[in-house]
Design a protein around this motif. Structure first.
Motif, PDB file in Angstrom:
ATOM      1  N   VAL A 240      31.982  46.757  37.298  1.00  0.00           N
ATOM      2  CA  VAL A 240      33.275  46.086  37.493  1.00  0.00           C
ATOM      3  C   VAL A 240      33.563  45.137  36.344  1.00  0.00           C
ATOM      4  O   VAL A 240      34.671  45.069  35.808  1.00  0.00           O
ATOM      5  CB  VAL A 240      33.276  45.353  38.844  1.00  0.00           C
ATOM      6  CG1 VAL A 240      34.528  44.488  38.974  1.00  0.00           C
ATOM      7  CG2 VAL A 240      33.192  46.342  39.989  1.00  0.00           C
TER       8      VAL A 240
ATOM      9  N   GLN B 183      34.481  47.094  33.186  1.00  0.00           N
ATOM     10  CA  GLN B 183      35.802  47.720  33.229  1.00  0.00           C
ATOM     11  C   GLN B 183      36.925  46.693  33.208  1.00  0.00           C
ATOM     12  O   GLN B 183      38.028  46.989  32.734  1.00  0.00           O
ATOM     13  CB  GLN B 183      35.915  48.606  34.469  1.00  0.00           C
ATOM     14  CG  GLN B 183      34.963  49.801  34.459  1.00  0.00           C
ATOM     15  CD  GLN B 183      35.048  50.629  35.726  1.00  0.00           C
ATOM     16  OE1 GLN B 183      35.860  50.337  36.609  1.00  0.00           O
ATOM     17  NE2 GLN B 183      34.201  51.666  35.821  1.00  0.00           N
ATOM     18  N   SER B 184      36.679  45.487  33.770  1.00  0.00           N
ATOM     19  CA  SER B 184      37.743  44.476  33.832  1.00  0.00           C
ATOM     20  C   SER B 184      37.567  43.398  32.778  1.00  0.00           C
ATOM     21  O   SER B 184      38.174  42.333  32.887  1.00  0.00           O
ATOM     22  CB  SER B 184      37.762  43.836  35.220  1.00  0.00           C
ATOM     23  OG  SER B 184      36.534  43.195  35.497  1.00  0.00           O
ATOM     24  N   ARG B 185      36.739  43.647  31.789  1.00  0.00           N
ATOM     25  CA  ARG B 185      36.490  42.618  30.793  1.00  0.00           C
ATOM     26  C   ARG B 185      37.745  42.256  30.031  1.00  0.00           C
ATOM     27  O   ARG B 185      38.068  41.072  29.862  1.00  0.00           O
ATOM     28  CB  ARG B 185      35.399  43.097  29.832  1.00  0.00           C
ATOM     29  CG  ARG B 185      35.076  42.104  28.726  1.00  0.00           C
ATOM     30  CD  ARG B 185      33.948  42.624  27.851  1.00  0.00           C
ATOM     31  NE  ARG B 185      34.289  43.944  27.302  1.00  0.00           N
ATOM     32  CZ  ARG B 185      33.441  44.692  26.607  1.00  0.00           C
ATOM     33  NH1 ARG B 185      32.219  44.265  26.389  1.00  0.00           N
ATOM     34  NH2 ARG B 185      33.819  45.882  26.135  1.00  0.00           N
ATOM     35  N   ASP B 186      38.499  43.244  29.556  1.00  0.00           N
ATOM     36  CA  ASP B 186      39.699  42.965  28.767  1.00  0.00           C
ATOM     37  C   ASP B 186      40.728  42.207  29.591  1.00  0.00           C
ATOM     38  O   ASP B 186      41.341  41.236  29.123  1.00  0.00           O
ATOM     39  CB  ASP B 186      40.284  44.275  28.237  1.00  0.00           C
ATOM     40  CG  ASP B 186      39.323  44.973  27.284  1.00  0.00           C
ATOM     41  OD1 ASP B 186      38.443  44.281  26.713  1.00  0.00           O
ATOM     42  OD2 ASP B 186      39.438  46.207  27.125  1.00  0.00           O
ATOM     43  N   ASP B 187      40.929  42.644  30.854  1.00  0.00           N
ATOM     44  CA  ASP B 187      41.910  41.962  31.712  1.00  0.00           C
ATOM     45  C   ASP B 187      41.467  40.531  32.013  1.00  0.00           C
ATOM     46  O   ASP B 187      42.300  39.599  32.045  1.00  0.00           O
ATOM     47  CB  ASP B 187      42.088  42.731  33.025  1.00  0.00           C
ATOM     48  CG  ASP B 187      42.668  44.115  32.792  1.00  0.00           C
ATOM     49  OD1 ASP B 187      43.318  44.313  31.733  1.00  0.00           O
ATOM     50  OD2 ASP B 187      42.463  45.008  33.639  1.00  0.00           O
ATOM     51  N   THR B 188      40.185  40.342  32.229  1.00  0.00           N
ATOM     52  CA  THR B 188      39.677  38.987  32.514  1.00  0.00           C
ATOM     53  C   THR B 188      39.876  38.076  31.313  1.00  0.00           C
ATOM     54  O   THR B 188      40.304  36.914  31.451  1.00  0.00           O
ATOM     55  CB  THR B 188      38.199  39.051  32.896  1.00  0.00           C
ATOM     56  OG1 THR B 188      38.027  39.916  34.019  1.00  0.00           O
ATOM     57  CG2 THR B 188      37.674  37.667  33.255  1.00  0.00           C
TER      58      THR B 188
ATOM     59  N   SER C  24      43.518  37.175  31.048  1.00  0.00           N
ATOM     60  CA  SER C  24      43.893  36.174  32.057  1.00  0.00           C
ATOM     61  C   SER C  24      43.410  34.785  31.649  1.00  0.00           C
ATOM     62  O   SER C  24      44.132  33.789  31.808  1.00  0.00           O
ATOM     63  CB  SER C  24      43.313  36.562  33.418  1.00  0.00           C
ATOM     64  OG  SER C  24      43.795  37.839  33.827  1.00  0.00           O
TER      65      SER C  24
END
Length: 470
Positions: A258, A261-266, A269
């Motif tokens: 998780v 996969q969500s590193r860029d979005d995190t 943000s």
């Protein structure tokens, strides 16, 4: 037979003759064993075993006879040997004594030597005692023969032959490896020797630790006994613990996926939140104070103490001091900027023919004098006072009001304006800029407003003359 009997009789007669003559005096003739005659001093040596040492035996130092044994006595289980030593023989006070033998079957004698494990100190004097700790005896021939017999008969000499043969077979063809092993062993032993002090210290620490553990044996036993129920519970729940650890590992694997996969979005943000956080940091204490005020808007937060049922008790304080009102009006309507100079200044690009190319001098702005409790209107409003400033003509400062230059000693009650900007409450208009470090003496400060209400009545002349003050 007759000849043998005559020889035996002669030998007996000689023996009796010697016995009748006795031993020579130790103070005059040489002593048996070659001891020197003359004056001497006495020393007592204690031995655990004197073997077959007899009186009149020699006392030697470095194989040189220096005295003789005078007396052998018994004190408990310790033999005390009194020695007579020549006066010119000097020995250290911590000398050692040993019972030795001149040859394999020779006589016994006492040998005196300096200490081998410590430096010599002092001097051995008359009446001194060599304690049991500094005496010893040599091995007897019988003891050596008995030990040799035990070694040859049942001491394992045949086993040594077997060990030697097997060791030769094991090392045959492996001499370099054996040599290298011996070199490594030598290095290892050398390292141990260098760390001898640390090893001894570690052993001493371990000894102290074991002593502490021994003294707390009951506490340790109680603690180990208390662990038994817990270990039993862990044994019963082994399967659940195994499943939990397995599930935790699976959770970590999924969490890693998780996060990947969500590193860029995190990160995006967090970058978007950064300006908000920076503004919150700049807000400082204003944000919590505003939140506190928001709950009681438009009233202050302490309004809750004034609410009684469906009524709100409100109070107002009005400062109707006429000089303060006029001072505030004067400051509010006064022009900003430094006060015009008395001589004026030339404006670029303009000239006055009547004054020789200089602009005409503007008269200073003057106002009617006000009561002494107001800031002086003749002082510059919002300007910068240069170093060494003096009030203009006709504008006298109150008595005791002086500008203290930077670095001078300020009397008690003086005011050092923060940042050089004069605050309200002085004879100078608020906002006047002083040189950094300049202080106002106590005479430049106005009396503080008390806000008291006297309840006196009066007309406009009374207000202009000082308000409704008593």
């Amino acid at each position: 037979m007759k000849r043998a009997g005559r020889h035996l009789a002669a030998m007996l007669a000689g023996t009796l003759l010697v016995g009748g003559c006795g031993l020579p005096d130790v103070a005059g003739l040489p002593l048996p064993g070659g001891a020197p005659s003359g004056d001497g001093y006495h020393v007592t040596a204690e031995f655990a075993d004197v073997l077959d040492l007899v009186p009149q035996a020699a006392v030697k130092v470095d194989d040189v006879t220096v005295g003789s044994v005078e007396k052998i006595s018994l004190s408990g289980w310790t033999a005390r040997v009194r020695l007579r030593i020549a006066r010119d023989v000097r020995l250290p006070a911590n000398a050692t004594a040993a019972v030795r033998q001149t040859s394999l079957l020779g006589e016994k004698y006492v040998a005196l030597d300096p200490p081998a494990t410590e430096p010599p100190r002092g001097r051995l004097t008359d009446g001194a005692v060599v304690p049991l700790a500094r005496t010893r005896r040599a091995a007897e021939v019988e003891e050596v023969l008995v030990a040799l017999g035990m070694l040859l008969n049942g001491g394992g000499l045949a086993q040594l032959k077997t060990i030697n043969e097997e060791l030769a077979k094991a090392l045959d063809g492996r001499e370099p490896e054996a040599k290298d092993a011996l070199h490594q062993l030598d290095t290892f032993v050398g390292g141990l020797d260098q760390q001898k002090a640390d090893i001894v210290r570690a052993v001493d620490s371990l000894d102290r630790l074991t002593g502490q553990l021994s003294r707390q044996r009951d506490v340790i036993g109680t603690a180990l006994g208390s662990l038994a129920p817990g270990l039993t519970v862990l044994e019963d729940q082994r399967e659940q613990l195994t499943l939990a650890l397995t599930a935790l590992g699976e959770l970590g694997r999924v969490g890693t996926q998780v996060v990947d996969q969500s590193r860029d979005d995190t990160l995006a943000s967090l970058r978007a939140v950064q300006p908000i956080l920076e503004q919150l940091v700049k807000a400082g204490d204003a944000l919590p104070k505003s939140l506190d005020f928001m709950l009681t808007f438009p009233f202050p937060p302490n309004i809750t103490g004034a609410i009684v049922g469906d009524f709100v008790n409100l109070g107002a304080t009005a400062d109707l001091d006429a000089p303060t009102i006029l001072s505030n009006l004067l400051v509010a309507t006064a022009p900003a900027g430094p006060a015009p100079a008395a001589t004026g200044g030339a404006q670029p690009g303009k000239s006055n023919p009547g004054t020789g190319g200089k602009s005409p001098t503007k008269p200073p702005v003057t106002t009617p004098p006000l009561p002494g409790v107001l800031p002086l209107p003749c002082l510059p409003v919002g300007g910068v006072l240069p170093p060494g400033w003096q009030p203009p003509s006709g504008c006298d400062l109150p008595k005791g009001c002086t500008l203290l230059p930077p670095g001078s000693v300020a009397p008690p009650g003086s005011l050092l304006p923060p940042g050089g900007i004069v605050p309200p409450g002085t004879v100078f208009p608020p906002g006047t800029v002083l040189p950094p470090g300049t202080a106002l003496s106590p005479g430049c400060l106005l009396p503080p407003a008390t806000g008291a209400v006297t309840g006196r009545q009066g007309g406009l002349p009374d207000v202009l003359g000082g308000g409704l003050l008593p």
